[in-house]
Design a protein around this motif. Sequence first.
Motif, PDB file in Angstrom:
ATOM      1  N   HIS A 253      -2.032  15.825  -0.922  1.00  0.00           N
ATOM      2  CA  HIS A 253      -2.532  16.754   0.096  1.00  0.00           C
ATOM      3  C   HIS A 253      -1.502  17.813   0.468  1.00  0.00           C
ATOM      4  O   HIS A 253      -1.732  18.610   1.376  1.00  0.00           O
ATOM      5  N   GLY A 254      -0.360  17.822  -0.208  1.00  0.00           N
ATOM      6  CA  GLY A 254       0.638  18.858   0.022  1.00  0.00           C
ATOM      7  C   GLY A 254       1.599  18.563   1.162  1.00  0.00           C
ATOM      8  O   GLY A 254       2.333  19.452   1.591  1.00  0.00           O
ATOM      9  N   ILE A 255       1.610  17.346   1.643  1.00  0.00           N
ATOM     10  CA  ILE A 255       2.544  16.970   2.705  1.00  0.00           C
ATOM     11  C   ILE A 255       3.766  16.368   2.023  1.00  0.00           C
ATOM     12  O   ILE A 255       3.682  15.327   1.385  1.00  0.00           O
ATOM     13  N   SER A 256       4.909  17.040   2.145  1.00  0.00           N
ATOM     14  CA  SER A 256       6.090  16.581   1.416  1.00  0.00           C
ATOM     15  C   SER A 256       7.318  16.369   2.304  1.00  0.00           C
ATOM     16  O   SER A 256       8.314  15.841   1.838  1.00  0.00           O
ATOM     17  N   CYS A 257       7.257  16.760   3.553  1.00  0.00           N
ATOM     18  CA  CYS A 257       8.411  16.613   4.444  1.00  0.00           C
ATOM     19  C   CYS A 257       8.304  15.307   5.225  1.00  0.00           C
ATOM     20  O   CYS A 257       7.907  15.291   6.394  1.00  0.00           O
ATOM     21  N   PHE A 258       8.638  14.208   4.555  1.00  0.00           N
ATOM     22  CA  PHE A 258       8.630  12.897   5.199  1.00  0.00           C
ATOM     23  C   PHE A 258       9.583  11.988   4.449  1.00  0.00           C
ATOM     24  O   PHE A 258      10.035  12.306   3.360  1.00  0.00           O
TER      25      PHE A 258
ATOM     26  N   ALA B  59       0.808  -1.214   0.000  1.00  0.00           N
ATOM     27  CA  ALA B  59       0.000   0.000   0.000  1.00  0.00           C
ATOM     28  C   ALA B  59       0.844   1.268   0.000  1.00  0.00           C
ATOM     29  O   ALA B  59       0.316   2.364  -0.176  1.00  0.00           O
ATOM     30  N   ALA B  60       2.142   1.136   0.164  1.00  0.00           N
ATOM     31  CA  ALA B  60       3.010   2.298   0.363  1.00  0.00           C
ATOM     32  C   ALA B  60       3.008   3.269  -0.813  1.00  0.00           C
ATOM     33  O   ALA B  60       2.959   4.476  -0.623  1.00  0.00           O
ATOM     34  N   LEU B  61       3.060   2.768  -2.022  1.00  0.00           N
ATOM     35  CA  LEU B  61       3.121   3.665  -3.179  1.00  0.00           C
ATOM     36  C   LEU B  61       1.836   4.482  -3.311  1.00  0.00           C
ATOM     37  O   LEU B  61       1.880   5.701  -3.510  1.00  0.00           O
ATOM     38  N   THR B  62       0.708   3.829  -3.167  1.00  0.00           N
ATOM     39  CA  THR B  62      -0.574   4.531  -3.252  1.00  0.00           C
ATOM     40  C   THR B  62      -0.711   5.537  -2.124  1.00  0.00           C
ATOM     41  O   THR B  62      -1.141   6.673  -2.341  1.00  0.00           O
ATOM     42  N   LEU B  63      -0.337   5.127  -0.921  1.00  0.00           N
ATOM     43  CA  LEU B  63      -0.417   6.028   0.224  1.00  0.00           C
ATOM     44  C   LEU B  63       0.505   7.227   0.046  1.00  0.00           C
ATOM     45  O   LEU B  63       0.122   8.367   0.329  1.00  0.00           O
ATOM     46  N   LYS B  64       1.706   7.000  -0.457  1.00  0.00           N
ATOM     47  CA  LYS B  64       2.649   8.096  -0.705  1.00  0.00           C
ATOM     48  C   LYS B  64       2.050   9.110  -1.675  1.00  0.00           C
ATOM     49  O   LYS B  64       2.127  10.318  -1.444  1.00  0.00           O
ATOM     50  N   LYS B  65       1.430   8.628  -2.745  1.00  0.00           N
ATOM     51  CA  LYS B  65       0.814   9.533  -3.719  1.00  0.00           C
ATOM     52  C   LYS B  65      -0.304  10.351  -3.085  1.00  0.00           C
ATOM     53  O   LYS B  65      -0.432  11.550  -3.331  1.00  0.00           O
TER      54      LYS B  65
ATOM     55  N   THR C 190      -6.510  10.866   5.096  1.00  0.00           N
ATOM     56  CA  THR C 190      -5.902  10.004   4.085  1.00  0.00           C
ATOM     57  C   THR C 190      -5.798   8.565   4.574  1.00  0.00           C
ATOM     58  O   THR C 190      -6.007   7.626   3.807  1.00  0.00           O
ATOM     59  N   LEU C 191      -5.503   8.369   5.841  1.00  0.00           N
ATOM     60  CA  LEU C 191      -5.273   7.031   6.387  1.00  0.00           C
ATOM     61  C   LEU C 191      -6.548   6.241   6.651  1.00  0.00           C
ATOM     62  O   LEU C 191      -6.480   5.060   6.958  1.00  0.00           O
ATOM     63  N   ARG C 192      -7.706   6.827   6.479  1.00  0.00           N
ATOM     64  CA  ARG C 192      -8.956   6.156   6.822  1.00  0.00           C
ATOM     65  C   ARG C 192      -9.181   4.852   6.050  1.00  0.00           C
ATOM     66  O   ARG C 192      -9.871   3.969   6.532  1.00  0.00           O
ATOM     67  N   ASN C 193      -8.581   4.710   4.873  1.00  0.00           N
ATOM     68  CA  ASN C 193      -8.774   3.517   4.049  1.00  0.00           C
ATOM     69  C   ASN C 193      -7.638   2.506   4.169  1.00  0.00           C
ATOM     70  O   ASN C 193      -7.585   1.549   3.405  1.00  0.00           O
ATOM     71  N   TYR C 194      -6.731   2.716   5.115  1.00  0.00           N
ATOM     72  CA  TYR C 194      -5.557   1.859   5.238  1.00  0.00           C
ATOM     73  C   TYR C 194      -5.489   1.206   6.610  1.00  0.00           C
ATOM     74  O   TYR C 194      -6.013   1.736   7.590  1.00  0.00           O
ATOM     75  N   SER C 195      -4.797   0.088   6.669  1.00  0.00           N
ATOM     76  CA  SER C 195      -4.484  -0.561   7.927  1.00  0.00           C
ATOM     77  C   SER C 195      -3.096  -0.082   8.328  1.00  0.00           C
ATOM     78  O   SER C 195      -2.147  -0.185   7.532  1.00  0.00           O
ATOM     79  N   TYR C 196      -2.952   0.449   9.529  1.00  0.00           N
ATOM     80  CA  TYR C 196      -1.675   1.047   9.915  1.00  0.00           C
ATOM     81  C   TYR C 196      -1.519   1.070  11.435  1.00  0.00           C
ATOM     82  O   TYR C 196      -2.485   0.895  12.172  1.00  0.00           O
ATOM     83  N   ALA C 197      -0.298   1.304  11.873  1.00  0.00           N
ATOM     84  CA  ALA C 197       0.017   1.561  13.281  1.00  0.00           C
ATOM     85  C   ALA C 197       0.742   2.893  13.340  1.00  0.00           C
ATOM     86  O   ALA C 197       1.604   3.178  12.505  1.00  0.00           O
TER      87      ALA C 197
END
Length: 67
Positions: free
Chosen positions: A22-27, A11-17, A55-62
Amino acid sequence: MEVHIRTDARAALTLKKEIMCHGISCFYIRPLEQDQVEFVFLALSEHQKKLLSYTLRNYSYAVTYLS
């Protein structure tokens, strides 16, 4: 405050996009064991935190918050 989000590598590539859309680029992203990656955000504004949460509402994460 530092925010670490661990998720599945597939899921990382989709989440990164979505995050960048959303304009968050410092990560940065670092690989972890067992087909997982960690997104590390060093400084997020309150608005960016809300966008990230949306953004994270559709992902499984910690998530881990470090101050």
